[in-house]
Structures are given as structure tokens and as C-alpha cells.
Design an enzyme around this catalytic site. Structure first.
Site, mmCIF file in Angstrom:
data_model
loop_
_atom_site.group_PDB
_atom_site.id
_atom_site.type_symbol
_atom_site.label_atom_id
_atom_site.label_comp_id
_atom_site.label_asym_id
_atom_site.label_seq_id
_atom_site.Cartn_x
_atom_site.Cartn_y
_atom_site.Cartn_z
ATOM 1 N N PRO A 186 0.832 -1.213 0.000
ATOM 2 C CA PRO A 186 0.000 0.000 0.000
ATOM 3 C C PRO A 186 0.866 1.262 0.000
ATOM 4 O O PRO A 186 1.780 1.393 0.786
ATOM 5 C CB PRO A 186 -0.788 -0.117 1.311
ATOM 6 C CG PRO A 186 -0.736 -1.556 1.671
ATOM 7 C CD PRO A 186 0.577 -2.066 1.142
ATOM 8 N N GLU A 187 0.563 2.152 -0.928
ATOM 9 C CA GLU A 187 1.241 3.440 -1.000
ATOM 10 C C GLU A 187 0.194 4.529 -0.767
ATOM 11 O O GLU A 187 -0.928 4.230 -0.374
ATOM 12 C CB GLU A 187 1.922 3.600 -2.366
ATOM 13 C CG GLU A 187 2.913 2.471 -2.655
ATOM 14 C CD GLU A 187 3.592 2.623 -4.012
ATOM 15 O OE1 GLU A 187 3.755 3.776 -4.473
ATOM 16 O OE2 GLU A 187 3.951 1.607 -4.608
#
Ligand code: ZN
Length: 275
Positions: free
Chosen positions: A2-3
Site C-alpha cells: 500500500p502506497e
């Protein structure tokens, strides 16, 4: 992993279930999930009975401000996701932390346990590495001149520097590749070698790439490790220009996309479009 777009999508999914709500109880089943927490029992003790004032995000961190000058820190790590569930609903495997309000359960599902949570006082927060996070890549993006100053003389590859959360916070492996493709800069270029025009092009590419990711609910890869809090998959993966597309034709020029390893991370790029 996840960014920023995935974390912001998660924050938006959690907010209606937490903002203004009081936490009834919290339970961590894996001590490893509580990091930077001075004493393990502080996590549940500090959350119990507190009202959540609001949810912020900086880079890949979600911060829930609690009454009593406390901050509930959430980081999804490599494979974590948050799930909003009804009490009694079957739990997903690897549900490691559960935080209950009067009507919902906020579940932290993280098979690889690289994510973590903690509840910190303001003093603890200021003394932690969290206080040294760089400006948020979406909401606090530095001007080009400022970025150029920070990159001047730097020997590491621009790809590596974009992943450094002290430079700008929120960009990870997927979106760094997409930003560099859009900016037409090759990922292995030394940070200090970039012209001011190239730095401007990188800066100009960051917001559109992140906003496009956000618009589609982020990137759920085939492992489906990342899902939205309501269980849906992010749809940005089909729109990625280079990430994960080794040997596939460049969407701009048709050249096969190349994969290189830069500082132990896979980098996908077009050898024709990016110089
Ligand atoms: Zn190309």
C-alpha cells in the site's frame, strides 16, 4: 504494498466509522503488531473509551487524533489492510488487531505482519521517527526548486530517492515507476544528475499519478493483499503504464518494458521514452 493512494482510500473508508465515535475496546492478538508502543498494554488502555476527533494521513501513515492528546498511528506495511465489519461477521484470516466502536469492528488484517499500530502521546510521537517524515507527496509537495536543492549532489538513483520517505512521504515502488515514466526520466539516473527541467517534470508527474491511483481506489495486485475497507479491490492496476509490465509493449512507443533491479527493488521502465 500500500502506497499513498491505497492509504488515502483506506483513510476515507474508515473515517465515517471512526470520526466522532467512541472506541469501546481494542484487542491486539499479535504483540508484533504494536510497534513503537512503550508498553504493550498501553495500546488497549489508551484507546478504550476515547472519542476519535478525526483521521489524518501523512505519506503512508494514518493518524487518528484522539481526545486526551493521543494519536492512534496506523501503518499498513507490505500486505496490511483495514476492514470495517459488523460484530459477529466472520473474520478474515490474519485479523491481528480489532478495535470496536458501539456498532462496528475495525479489523487490521495483515498476513505478513509488517504493518503496525500504536497509540502515542504527543511527546512520544515527537520523539519517534514519525516526526521526521517528509512532506506529504499529495498535499504538501515541495516546489521544484526546493526538490532540486534536496537532490543536488545526491548519488543514489532517483528511483531510490523517490522511495525515501524523508524526501517526500507516500511514494512507494509502484507509483515511483509510474511517476518516472510520466516524467520520461530513467529510474537509475543519479539524483544529482537531473536537470532542473527533469526535476520539474518529476514534480509535475507526482500529483496526477497519485490522484489517478486514488480515483480508482488504489492498486490491488493479483495477491489481493490490499483491498478497500469495504472489501472491494482497487481498480488502478489495469491503468498502470509500466509497473509489473516487463516485456509488454510500452503504451506510448511500443518498446518492450524493461525490468531492472535498483537498490533491491524491481523497477519497470521504457528504455526509449525514459532517458
Ligand atoms: Zn516507450
Amino acid at each position: 504494498m500500500p502506497e499513498l493512494p491505497e492509504v488515502e482510500t483506506t483513510r476515507r473508508g474508515l473515517e465515517p466509522h471512526l470520526k466522532g465515535r467512541r472506541i469501546v475496546e481494542a484487542e491486539s492478538r499479535r504483540p508484533r503488531m504494536l510497534r513503537r508502543q512503550p508498553r504493550e498494554r498501553d495500546f488497549a488502555d489508551r484507546l478504550r473509551g476515547r472519542r476519535v476527533l478525526g483521521l489524518r494521513r501523512r505519506g503512508k501513515f494514518i493518524f487518528a487524533d484522539l481526545e486526551g492528546d493521543l494519536t492512534w498511528v496506523m501503518h499498513l506495511g507490505m500486505s496490511g489492510r483495514m476492514q470495517v465489519a459488523d460484530p459477529g461477521e466472520t473474520e478474515a484470516p490474519h485479523t491481528n488487531v480489532v478495535v470496536r466502536t458501539s456498532d462496528k469492528e475495525i479489523r487490521f488484517v495483515d498476513p505478513r505482519t509488517f504493518g503496525f499500530m500504536s497509540v502515542l502521546t504527543h511527546e512520544e510521537f515527537d520523539e519517534s521517527p514519525l516526526a521526521r517524515l517528509g512532506p506529504d507527496a499529495l498535499t504538501e509537495l515541495p516546489r521544484s526548486r526546493e526538490l532540486a536543492t534536496r537532490l543536488a549532489g545526491r548519488r543514489p538513483a532517483i528511483k531510490t530517492l523517490l522511495l525515501d520517505q524523508r524526501l517526500v512521504a507516500g511514494i512507494g515502488n509502484i507509483y515511483a515507476d509510474e511517476v518516472l515514466f510520466r516524467a520520461r526520466v530513467a529510474p537509475h539516473r543519479e539524483g544529482g544528475s537531473l536537470t532542473s527541467r527533469e526535476v520539474s517534470a518529476i514534480r509535475a508527474a507526482i500529483r496526477p499519478v497519485l490522484e489517478a491511483g486514488l480515483k480508482y481506489g488504489g492498486t490491488s495486485l493479483s495477491d489481493l493483499a490490499y483491498l478497500l475497507p469495504d472489501g472491494r479491490a482497487g481498480q488502478y492496476v489495469s491503468r498502470l503504464k509500466v509497473y509489473g509490465r516487463e516485456d509488454a509493449p510500452c503504451r506510448r512507443c511500443g518498446t518492450p518494458i524493461r525490468r531492472s533491479v535498483i537498490t533491491q527493488r524491481s523497477s519497470y521502465w521504457c528504455p526509449t521514452c525514459q532517458t
